[in-house]
Design a protein around this motif. Structure first.
Motif, short mmCIF file in Angstrom:
data_model
loop_
_atom_site.label_atom_id
_atom_site.label_comp_id
_atom_site.label_asym_id
_atom_site.label_seq_id
_atom_site.Cartn_x
_atom_site.Cartn_y
_atom_site.Cartn_z
N ALA A 79 -10.55 -4.31 -29.41
CA ALA A 79 -11.13 -5.40 -28.62
C ALA A 79 -11.59 -4.90 -27.24
N LEU A 80 -11.01 -3.81 -26.77
CA LEU A 80 -11.42 -3.20 -25.51
C LEU A 80 -12.54 -2.17 -25.70
N GLY A 81 -12.98 -2.01 -26.94
CA GLY A 81 -14.06 -1.07 -27.23
C GLY A 81 -13.63 0.30 -27.71
N TYR A 82 -12.33 0.46 -28.02
CA TYR A 82 -11.82 1.75 -28.46
C TYR A 82 -11.87 1.88 -29.98
N GLN A 83 -12.04 3.12 -30.42
CA GLN A 83 -11.98 3.46 -31.83
C GLN A 83 -10.65 4.17 -32.06
N ALA A 84 -9.86 3.68 -33.01
CA ALA A 84 -8.58 4.31 -33.35
C ALA A 84 -8.85 5.55 -34.20
N ARG A 94 -1.21 9.15 -30.97
CA ARG A 94 -2.20 8.18 -31.40
C ARG A 94 -3.33 8.29 -30.41
N TYR A 95 -4.51 8.60 -30.94
CA TYR A 95 -5.67 8.91 -30.12
C TYR A 95 -6.72 7.81 -30.27
N PHE A 96 -7.26 7.38 -29.16
CA PHE A 96 -8.32 6.39 -29.13
C PHE A 96 -9.44 6.91 -28.26
N ARG A 97 -10.67 6.58 -28.64
CA ARG A 97 -11.78 6.93 -27.75
C ARG A 97 -12.72 5.74 -27.61
N LYS A 98 -13.32 5.67 -26.45
CA LYS A 98 -14.25 4.60 -26.12
C LYS A 98 -15.56 5.26 -25.72
N ASP A 99 -16.55 5.08 -26.56
CA ASP A 99 -17.85 5.72 -26.30
C ASP A 99 -17.63 7.16 -25.90
N ARG A 100 -18.27 7.58 -24.83
CA ARG A 100 -18.00 8.91 -24.28
C ARG A 100 -17.51 8.76 -22.86
N THR A 101 -16.71 7.71 -22.64
CA THR A 101 -16.25 7.43 -21.28
C THR A 101 -14.74 7.54 -21.11
N HIS A 102 -13.96 7.21 -22.14
CA HIS A 102 -12.51 7.20 -22.03
C HIS A 102 -11.87 7.73 -23.31
#
Length: 174
Positions: A79-84, A94-102
């Protein structure tokens, strides 16, 4: 073991003082999403080290009480824009990424990975000559491998491992 990394241009830029506030803003959202499972959220990676070049991606280490609970909280992160991304090559993470920003690296309290990341960051902040050496290496590798993030990461690996050892010894002596 090789991890498949999506293609993107390797970009290393001068330190941006706004990275700290970007971390603070995002960490508040993550704390709300993961609620009582969060123990601490740390700014790690090159964007946390003043005055060095970095990929403009905010890396965060999230210490949690229960790593398995993170699996049930993925929808809050999405919901915050992260991909699990699951463990993504590191057991217990446990790794999450959001676009190429976080990027978020979650570990359960007591994981040796937490101490490793924090010791590296703190060593670099305290030892500016090592930080500048790392900065220059990153710049050279980004020029050498502008379209190959895997080669960029592989060539940094030896330096990072050497600094991890120095950082661990330094941390143990303090």
């Amino acid at each position: 073991m090789s991890i498949k990394v999506d293609f993107f241009k390797v970009e290393v830029v001068p330190h941006d003082p706004n990275w700290r506030s970007a971390f603070e803003t995002e960490s508040k959202l993550i704390a709300l999403a993961l609620r009582e499972n969060v123990v601490a959220i740390h700014h790690i990676g090159s964007t946390a080290i003043p005055q060095i070049h970095a990929k403009p991606i905010i890396d965060m280490l999230v210490e949690v009480k229960d790593i398995l609970k993170i699996d049930t909280q993925s929808s809050e992160m999405e919901a915050l824009g992260y991909q699990a991304m699951g463990e993504f090559g590191i057991s217990g993470r446990r790794y999450f990424r959001k676009d190429r920003t976080h990027h978020i690296h979650s570990f359960e309290v007591g994981s040796p990975q937490i101490e490793r990341h924090l010791a590296f960051r703190d060593y670099m902040i305290t030892h500016s000559e090592a930080a500048q050496e790392y900065s220059e290496l990153k710049r050279k590798l980004a020029e050498k491998y502008p379209d190959n993030i895997e080669a960029y990461m592989d060539e940094k690996d030896g330096f990072i491992k050497a600094m991890d050892l120095k950082a661990a010894k330094w941390r143990a002596s303090h």
